[in-house]
Each structure stands twice: as C-alpha cells, then as structure tokens.
Design a protein around this motif. Structure first.
Motif, PDB file in Angstrom:
ATOM      1  N   SER A   4       5.111   1.836  -1.352  1.00  0.00           N
ATOM      2  CA  SER A   4       3.938   2.551  -1.864  1.00  0.00           C
ATOM      3  C   SER A   4       2.712   1.623  -1.922  1.00  0.00           C
ATOM      4  O   SER A   4       1.582   2.064  -1.690  1.00  0.00           O
ATOM      5  CB  SER A   4       4.225   3.152  -3.234  1.00  0.00           C
ATOM      6  N   ARG A   5       2.934   0.370  -2.211  1.00  0.00           N
ATOM      7  CA  ARG A   5       1.815  -0.595  -2.241  1.00  0.00           C
ATOM      8  C   ARG A   5       1.249  -0.786  -0.839  1.00  0.00           C
ATOM      9  O   ARG A   5       0.041  -0.856  -0.657  1.00  0.00           O
ATOM     10  CB  ARG A   5       2.313  -1.922  -2.807  1.00  0.00           C
ATOM     11  N   VAL A   7       1.331   1.396   1.639  1.00  0.00           N
ATOM     12  CA  VAL A   7       0.639   2.637   1.991  1.00  0.00           C
ATOM     13  C   VAL A   7      -0.738   2.660   1.354  1.00  0.00           C
ATOM     14  O   VAL A   7      -1.743   2.994   2.004  1.00  0.00           O
ATOM     15  CB  VAL A   7       1.473   3.874   1.565  1.00  0.00           C
ATOM     16  N   LYS A   8      -0.795   2.282   0.078  1.00  0.00           N
ATOM     17  CA  LYS A   8      -2.066   2.275  -0.635  1.00  0.00           C
ATOM     18  C   LYS A   8      -3.039   1.285   0.003  1.00  0.00           C
ATOM     19  O   LYS A   8      -4.217   1.594   0.209  1.00  0.00           O
ATOM     20  CB  LYS A   8      -1.831   1.931  -2.105  1.00  0.00           C
ATOM     21  N   LEU A   9      -2.564   0.079   0.343  1.00  0.00           N
ATOM     22  CA  LEU A   9      -3.416  -0.911   0.979  1.00  0.00           C
ATOM     23  C   LEU A   9      -3.882  -0.452   2.359  1.00  0.00           C
ATOM     24  O   LEU A   9      -5.032  -0.662   2.745  1.00  0.00           O
ATOM     25  CB  LEU A   9      -2.688  -2.256   1.083  1.00  0.00           C
ATOM     26  N   ARG A  10      -2.990   0.191   3.128  1.00  0.00           N
ATOM     27  CA  ARG A  10      -3.339   0.698   4.449  1.00  0.00           C
ATOM     28  C   ARG A  10      -4.436   1.754   4.334  1.00  0.00           C
ATOM     29  O   ARG A  10      -5.406   1.748   5.098  1.00  0.00           O
ATOM     30  CB  ARG A  10      -2.131   1.285   5.164  1.00  0.00           C
ATOM     31  N   GLU A  11      -4.313   2.666   3.360  1.00  0.00           N
ATOM     32  CA  GLU A  11      -5.326   3.696   3.152  1.00  0.00           C
ATOM     33  C   GLU A  11      -6.664   3.080   2.762  1.00  0.00           C
ATOM     34  O   GLU A  11      -7.720   3.489   3.250  1.00  0.00           O
ATOM     35  CB  GLU A  11      -4.866   4.681   2.081  1.00  0.00           C
ATOM     36  N   GLU A  12      -6.618   2.085   1.892  1.00  0.00           N
ATOM     37  CA  GLU A  12      -7.840   1.401   1.459  1.00  0.00           C
ATOM     38  C   GLU A  12      -8.502   0.680   2.635  1.00  0.00           C
ATOM     39  O   GLU A  12      -9.722   0.715   2.796  1.00  0.00           O
ATOM     40  CB  GLU A  12      -7.501   0.400   0.350  1.00  0.00           C
ATOM     41  N   LYS A  15     -10.198   3.247   4.861  1.00  0.00           N
ATOM     42  CA  LYS A  15     -11.459   3.687   4.249  1.00  0.00           C
ATOM     43  C   LYS A  15     -12.545   2.629   4.448  1.00  0.00           C
ATOM     44  O   LYS A  15     -13.693   2.959   4.770  1.00  0.00           O
ATOM     45  CB  LYS A  15     -11.274   3.957   2.756  1.00  0.00           C
TER      46      LYS A  15
END
Length: 90
Positions: A4-5, A7-12, A15
């Motif tokens: 999950s970390r 995924v969150k970093l990839r999304e950030e 962006k």
C-alpha cells in the motif's frame, strides 16, 4: 515496506509528474505569448517613428548592434556592416 505504501508513492509520483508537465506546457505557452507581445511592441515603436526599414537598419548600425535578420544573414563588407538575403536555392 508494504504494498500500500508503494501504491501511494506511485500515485503521488504520477501526480507530481502531471503537475510538472502542466507547468512545462504553461511556461512554453507564456514564453511564446511573451515573444509575440514583444514583437508587436517593437513593431509599434517602429511604426510610431514612421521609419523605413532602411532607416531602421541605419539606426541599428549606428549604434553598433548587429541584429539577426530573419531570412538573411549579416556580413562584413569593407569595415561596414551590410545585410544580404539568403539564397533559398543554396
């Protein structure tokens, strides 16, 4: 580090890259618009002075400025600056 970390970093990261691309496009557009406005401004000065292109060239030469001439090039001739059109066949 769990998934999950990542995924969150990839999304950030995605962006941030999108924002960067948007800003690069904005800078490019602003540079283009600035250059166009600058040309219009200079042309207005030229028109207000009611000068012929030859008079403007003489003024520029008298100030010791050797401008880039669109579609032409500057040459040195007998210690005076002259401007010639490029031959499109060359």
């Amino acid at each position: 580090m769990d998934d999950s970390r990542l995924v969150k970093l990839r999304e950030e990261l995605e962006k941030a890259r999108k924002k960067r691309d948007d800003w690069e496009a904005k800078v490019k557009d602003l540079e283009r618009r600035y250059n166009e406005a600058e040309k219009v401004y200079v042309y207005g000065i030229f028109q207000t002075a009611n000068m012929t292109p030859e008079q403007l060239a003489d003024l520029i030469r008298s100030k010791g400025i050797l401008p880039q001439i669109p579609g032409g090039y500057a040459t040195e001739n007998d210690d005076s600056k002259t401007y010639e059109k490029e031959d499109p066949e060359e």
